[in-house]
Scaffold this motif. Structure first.
Motif, PDB file in Angstrom:
ATOM      1  N   LEU A   1       0.745  -1.187  -0.017  1.00  0.00           N
ATOM      2  CA  LEU A   1      -0.015  -0.053   0.060  1.00  0.00           C
ATOM      3  C   LEU A   1       0.766   1.234   0.095  1.00  0.00           C
ATOM      4  CD1 LEU A   1      -2.707  -0.953   2.520  1.00  0.00           C
ATOM      5  CD2 LEU A   1      -3.247  -0.588   0.239  1.00  0.00           C
ATOM      6  N   LEU A   2       1.822   1.204   0.841  1.00  0.00           N
ATOM      7  CA  LEU A   2       2.634   2.392   0.885  1.00  0.00           C
ATOM      8  C   LEU A   2       3.726   2.758  -0.124  1.00  0.00           C
ATOM      9  CD1 LEU A   2       3.893   2.380   4.801  1.00  0.00           C
ATOM     10  CD2 LEU A   2       1.840   3.796   3.649  1.00  0.00           C
ATOM     11  N   SER A   3       3.758   1.446  -1.061  1.00  0.00           N
ATOM     12  CA  SER A   3       4.589   1.568  -2.410  1.00  0.00           C
ATOM     13  C   SER A   3       3.848   2.611  -3.638  1.00  0.00           C
ATOM     14  CB  SER A   3       5.160   0.633  -2.878  1.00  0.00           C
ATOM     15  OG  SER A   3       3.922  -0.053  -3.457  1.00  0.00           O
ATOM     16  N   LEU A   4       2.508   2.591  -3.172  1.00  0.00           N
ATOM     17  CA  LEU A   4       1.622   3.544  -4.220  1.00  0.00           C
ATOM     18  C   LEU A   4       1.569   4.865  -3.670  1.00  0.00           C
ATOM     19  CD1 LEU A   4      -1.245   0.659  -4.429  1.00  0.00           C
ATOM     20  CD2 LEU A   4       0.997   1.060  -5.996  1.00  0.00           C
ATOM     21  N   GLU A   5       1.522   5.022  -2.402  1.00  0.00           N
ATOM     22  CA  GLU A   5       1.368   6.335  -1.979  1.00  0.00           C
ATOM     23  C   GLU A   5       1.570   6.542  -0.310  1.00  0.00           C
ATOM     24  OE1 GLU A   5      -2.621   8.043  -1.836  1.00  0.00           O
ATOM     25  OE2 GLU A   5      -3.301   6.067  -1.637  1.00  0.00           O
ATOM     26  N   PRO A   6       2.148   7.650   0.391  1.00  0.00           N
ATOM     27  CA  PRO A   6       2.373   7.713   1.561  1.00  0.00           C
ATOM     28  C   PRO A   6       1.015   7.830   2.170  1.00  0.00           C
ATOM     29  CG  PRO A   6       3.510   9.239   0.622  1.00  0.00           C
ATOM     30  CD  PRO A   6       2.866   8.602  -0.486  1.00  0.00           C
ATOM     31  N   LEU A   7       0.544   7.340   3.424  1.00  0.00           N
ATOM     32  CA  LEU A   7      -0.655   7.374   4.008  1.00  0.00           C
ATOM     33  C   LEU A   7      -0.681   7.611   5.466  1.00  0.00           C
ATOM     34  CD1 LEU A   7      -2.217   4.299   2.010  1.00  0.00           C
ATOM     35  CD2 LEU A   7      -2.976   6.497   1.736  1.00  0.00           C
ATOM     36  N   PRO A   8      -1.573   8.134   5.880  1.00  0.00           N
ATOM     37  CA  PRO A   8      -1.888   8.293   7.286  1.00  0.00           C
ATOM     38  C   PRO A   8      -2.060   6.926   8.083  1.00  0.00           C
ATOM     39  CG  PRO A   8      -3.116   9.951   6.571  1.00  0.00           C
ATOM     40  CD  PRO A   8      -2.502   8.906   5.423  1.00  0.00           C
ATOM     41  N   MET A   9      -1.568   6.896   9.628  1.00  0.00           N
ATOM     42  CA  MET A   9      -2.043   5.598  10.253  1.00  0.00           C
ATOM     43  C   MET A   9      -3.500   5.293  10.108  1.00  0.00           C
ATOM     44  SD  MET A   9       1.047   4.425  11.048  1.00  0.00           S
ATOM     45  CE  MET A   9       2.714   5.115  11.744  1.00  0.00           C
ATOM     46  N   ARG A  10      -4.187   6.078  10.152  1.00  0.00           N
ATOM     47  CA  ARG A  10      -5.720   5.804  10.445  1.00  0.00           C
ATOM     48  C   ARG A  10      -6.154   5.280   9.058  1.00  0.00           C
ATOM     49  NH1 ARG A  10      -8.056   6.472  14.915  1.00  0.00           N
ATOM     50  NH2 ARG A  10      -7.536   7.983  16.095  1.00  0.00           N
ATOM     51  N   LYS A  11      -5.681   5.772   8.066  1.00  0.00           N
ATOM     52  CA  LYS A  11      -6.188   5.281   6.611  1.00  0.00           C
ATOM     53  C   LYS A  11      -5.678   3.910   6.429  1.00  0.00           C
ATOM     54  CE  LYS A  11      -7.348   7.869   2.739  1.00  0.00           C
ATOM     55  NZ  LYS A  11      -7.135   8.748   1.889  1.00  0.00           N
ATOM     56  N   LEU A  12      -4.368   3.603   6.892  1.00  0.00           N
ATOM     57  CA  LEU A  12      -3.669   2.294   6.590  1.00  0.00           C
ATOM     58  C   LEU A  12      -4.547   1.309   7.256  1.00  0.00           C
ATOM     59  CD1 LEU A  12       0.042   3.114   6.946  1.00  0.00           C
ATOM     60  CD2 LEU A  12      -1.071   1.758   5.079  1.00  0.00           C
ATOM     61  N   ALA A  13      -4.992   1.628   8.483  1.00  0.00           N
ATOM     62  CA  ALA A  13      -5.776   0.837   9.339  1.00  0.00           C
ATOM     63  C   ALA A  13      -7.089   0.472   8.723  1.00  0.00           C
ATOM     64  CB  ALA A  13      -5.951   1.454  10.918  1.00  0.00           C
ATOM     65  N   HIS A  14      -7.605   1.405   8.134  1.00  0.00           N
ATOM     66  CA  HIS A  14      -9.003   1.223   7.485  1.00  0.00           C
ATOM     67  C   HIS A  14      -8.786   0.390   6.291  1.00  0.00           C
ATOM     68  CE1 HIS A  14     -12.951   2.211   5.829  1.00  0.00           C
ATOM     69  NE2 HIS A  14     -12.540   2.616   4.803  1.00  0.00           N
TER      70      HIS A  14
ATOM     71  N   LEU B   1      12.526  -0.078   5.528  1.00  0.00           N
ATOM     72  CA  LEU B   1      11.519  -0.302   4.420  1.00  0.00           C
ATOM     73  C   LEU B   1      10.395   1.015   4.355  1.00  0.00           C
ATOM     74  CD1 LEU B   1      11.167  -4.015   4.473  1.00  0.00           C
ATOM     75  CD2 LEU B   1      12.666  -2.665   3.004  1.00  0.00           C
ATOM     76  N   VAL B   2      10.253   1.580   5.393  1.00  0.00           N
ATOM     77  CA  VAL B   2       9.267   2.493   5.699  1.00  0.00           C
ATOM     78  C   VAL B   2       9.801   3.618   6.581  1.00  0.00           C
ATOM     79  CG1 VAL B   2       7.064   2.939   7.042  1.00  0.00           C
ATOM     80  CG2 VAL B   2       7.318   0.895   5.239  1.00  0.00           C
ATOM     81  N   GLU B   3       9.329   4.779   6.254  1.00  0.00           N
ATOM     82  CA  GLU B   3       9.686   6.139   7.193  1.00  0.00           C
ATOM     83  C   GLU B   3       8.407   6.836   7.629  1.00  0.00           C
ATOM     84  OE1 GLU B   3      12.544   8.289   4.839  1.00  0.00           O
ATOM     85  OE2 GLU B   3      11.105   8.906   3.580  1.00  0.00           O
ATOM     86  N   ARG B   4       8.460   7.394   8.454  1.00  0.00           N
ATOM     87  CA  ARG B   4       7.446   8.381   9.117  1.00  0.00           C
ATOM     88  C   ARG B   4       7.783   9.697   8.492  1.00  0.00           C
ATOM     89  NH1 ARG B   4       7.209   4.535  13.157  1.00  0.00           N
ATOM     90  NH2 ARG B   4       5.116   3.988  13.851  1.00  0.00           N
ATOM     91  N   ARG B   5       6.884  10.729   7.797  1.00  0.00           N
ATOM     92  CA  ARG B   5       7.216  11.914   7.686  1.00  0.00           C
ATOM     93  C   ARG B   5       5.970  12.784   7.776  1.00  0.00           C
ATOM     94  NH1 ARG B   5       7.224  10.528   1.244  1.00  0.00           N
ATOM     95  NH2 ARG B   5       9.287   9.216   1.611  1.00  0.00           N
ATOM     96  N   PRO B   6       6.153  14.042   8.004  1.00  0.00           N
ATOM     97  CA  PRO B   6       5.133  15.098   8.121  1.00  0.00           C
ATOM     98  C   PRO B   6       4.267  14.995   6.993  1.00  0.00           C
ATOM     99  CG  PRO B   6       7.011  16.135   8.534  1.00  0.00           C
ATOM    100  CD  PRO B   6       7.470  14.757   8.154  1.00  0.00           C
ATOM    101  N   ASP B   7       2.640  15.040   6.985  1.00  0.00           N
ATOM    102  CA  ASP B   7       1.934  15.264   6.011  1.00  0.00           C
ATOM    103  C   ASP B   7       1.899  16.487   5.430  1.00  0.00           C
ATOM    104  OD1 ASP B   7      -0.223  15.234   4.323  1.00  0.00           O
ATOM    105  OD2 ASP B   7      -1.767  14.190   5.695  1.00  0.00           O
ATOM    106  N   PRO B   8       2.292  16.627   3.989  1.00  0.00           N
ATOM    107  CA  PRO B   8       2.339  17.954   3.692  1.00  0.00           C
ATOM    108  C   PRO B   8       1.033  18.798   3.668  1.00  0.00           C
ATOM    109  CG  PRO B   8       2.932  16.228   1.991  1.00  0.00           C
ATOM    110  CD  PRO B   8       2.588  15.508   3.041  1.00  0.00           C
ATOM    111  N   ALA B   9      -0.018  18.173   3.831  1.00  0.00           N
ATOM    112  CA  ALA B   9      -1.316  18.860   3.888  1.00  0.00           C
ATOM    113  C   ALA B   9      -1.726  19.301   5.306  1.00  0.00           C
ATOM    114  CB  ALA B   9      -2.397  17.933   3.414  1.00  0.00           C
TER     115      ALA B   9
END
Length: 144
Positions: free
Chosen positions: A50-63, A84-92
């Motif tokens: 999923l994350l290889s397609l686009e960065p996602l917030p945790m709640r959206k990933l959980a959903h 394999l994964v990193e956390r970063r601030p959401d640009p929005a």
């Protein structure tokens, strides 16, 4: 108001439902095998894909994974520890963190998809027109 009488599905519908179940079970088994080749669990592989397609917030990933956000946090922690994964601030909204696949994570996710033998091998025996018809029918089922 009485509920309308439900008719039993016809034999063809039941056969199609059973075949879909068989295909899904084989797909997940193959997916687990492909994940294991990268020392990943199935859940880790699905999240990474999923994350290889686009960065996602945790709640959206959980959903999307149909699990609790706390479970996603643990999976992201383990994938982050492997680079394999990193956390970063959401640009929005910089108050929100998103999980994103690293370059290595994208490479592993691509390798996972390419390693799905069950999904790929039978499809090569179908013509392009048959694959397009199958795709269109699956989209209609998904979107119904």
């Amino acid at each position: 108001m009485p509920t309308p009488h439900k008719t039993r599905p016809d034999p063809l519908t039941m056969e199609v439902v059973e075949l879909i179940g068989d295909v899904v079970a084989r797909f997940y088994s193959d997916y687990e095998d492909a994940a294991a080749e990268h020392a990943l669990t199935g859940a880790q592989a699905r999240l990474l894909s999923l994350l290889s397609l686009e960065p996602l917030p945790m709640r959206k990933l959980a959903h999307k994974l149909k699990c609790e956000p706390s479970n996603v946090t643990g999976i992201v922690d383990r994938l982050e520890a492997r680079g394999l994964v990193e956390r970063r601030p959401d640009p929005a909204d910089r108050r929100v963190k998103v999980a994103a696949a690293t370059e290595e994570g994208v490479r592993v996710a691509r390798s996972l998809r390419e390693g799905l033998r069950f999904a790929r091998e039978p499809l090569t025996g179908l013509s392009q027109g048959e694959r397009e018809s199958l795709r269109d029918l699956l989209r209609r089922m998904r979107d119904a």
